[in-house]
Design a protein around this motif. Structure first.
Motif, short mmCIF file in Angstrom:
data_model
loop_
_atom_site.label_atom_id
_atom_site.label_comp_id
_atom_site.label_asym_id
_atom_site.label_seq_id
_atom_site.Cartn_x
_atom_site.Cartn_y
_atom_site.Cartn_z
N VAL A 12 -3.31 10.43 -1.51
CA VAL A 12 -3.80 9.39 -2.41
C VAL A 12 -3.08 8.10 -2.07
CG1 VAL A 12 -2.13 9.90 -4.23
CG2 VAL A 12 -4.29 8.79 -4.80
N TYR A 13 -3.82 7.00 -2.18
CA TYR A 13 -3.29 5.68 -1.84
C TYR A 13 -3.32 4.78 -3.08
CZ TYR A 13 -4.45 7.45 2.79
OH TYR A 13 -4.55 8.23 3.91
N ILE B 39 -6.58 9.41 -10.25
CA ILE B 39 -7.84 9.73 -9.61
C ILE B 39 -8.05 11.23 -9.58
CG2 ILE B 39 -6.81 9.77 -7.28
CD1 ILE B 39 -9.44 8.42 -6.28
N SER C 281 -5.92 -0.74 -6.63
CA SER C 281 -7.02 0.18 -6.33
C SER C 281 -6.43 1.51 -5.87
CB SER C 281 -7.91 -0.40 -5.23
OG SER C 281 -8.93 0.52 -4.89
N ARG D 7 0.86 -1.18 0.00
CA ARG D 7 0.00 0.00 0.00
C ARG D 7 0.89 1.23 0.00
NH1 ARG D 7 -3.50 3.05 4.39
NH2 ARG D 7 -5.32 3.68 3.16
N THR E 92 -11.75 7.40 -11.38
CA THR E 92 -10.50 6.64 -11.42
C THR E 92 -10.24 6.04 -12.79
OG1 THR E 92 -11.62 4.61 -10.69
CG2 THR E 92 -10.66 6.02 -8.98
N ALA F 239 -13.48 11.58 -7.34
CA ALA F 239 -12.93 10.22 -7.29
C ALA F 239 -13.15 9.44 -8.59
CB ALA F 239 -13.50 9.44 -6.11
N SER G 41 -7.25 5.29 -4.27
CA SER G 41 -8.25 6.00 -3.48
C SER G 41 -7.65 7.28 -2.94
CB SER G 41 -8.76 5.11 -2.33
OG SER G 41 -7.69 4.76 -1.47
N ARG G 42 -8.52 8.14 -2.41
CA ARG G 42 -7.99 9.41 -1.90
C ARG G 42 -8.69 9.80 -0.61
NH1 ARG G 42 -13.10 10.63 -2.23
NH2 ARG G 42 -13.78 12.43 -3.43
N ASP G 43 -7.98 10.64 0.16
CA ASP G 43 -8.52 11.23 1.38
C ASP G 43 -8.30 12.73 1.25
OD1 ASP G 43 -9.02 12.25 3.93
OD2 ASP G 43 -8.20 10.50 4.93
N GLN H 163 -3.32 0.76 -3.44
CA GLN H 163 -3.33 -0.58 -2.86
C GLN H 163 -3.07 -1.58 -3.97
OE1 GLN H 163 -3.89 -1.60 0.53
NE2 GLN H 163 -3.15 -3.51 -0.36
#
Length: 124
Positions: free
Chosen positions: A76-77, A48, A66, A19, A55, A53, A68-70, A79
């Motif tokens: 941004v991540y 992204i 995968s 990750r 993608t 969001a 994703s973001r916060d 995985q």
């Protein structure tokens, strides 16, 4: 000037997971992951749009990765699972202050800022 700091790389066995995280110093519109393996060109992995969001994934990683973001953390991540030796690369995070449309996301020329990269190695 947006600063990007990646983390989370390391050594994993085939079939394992990683990750990755990328923290931006301020809000951005689009963030992306590229990777560069030894002797190869930098290639798109996933991107992204931060507001909604949206993608996009490279075909080579679809189903195994995968993104994703916060937004609260400007982070941004990525995985990654079912990793293969050919996933070994330096992974770079990129950012564009504005939102890109989907056809632009896979092209590095649209990104204004890049991190220093984090090494991901898949080996037994």
């Amino acid at each position: 000037q947006v600063q990007l700091v990646e983390s989370g790389g390391g050594l994993v066995q085939p079939g394992g997971s990683l990750r990755l995280s990328c923290v931006a110093s301020e809000r951005t519109g689009t963030m992306v992951w590229f990777r560069q393996a030894p002797g190869k060109e930098r290639e798109f992995v996933a991107g992204i749009t931060m507001a909604d969001a949206n993608t996009l994934y490279a075909e080579s990683v679809k189903g195994r990765v995968s993104i994703s973001r916060d937004n609260a953390k400007n982070t941004v991540y990525l995985q990654m699972s079912s990793l293969k030796p050919e996933d070994t690369a330096v992974y770079y995070c990129g950012a564009r202050p504005r939102r890109l449309v989907q056809y632009q996301i896979p092209y590095s020329r649209w990104y204004d800022y890049w991190g220093q990269g984090t090494q991901g190695t898949v080996s037994s």
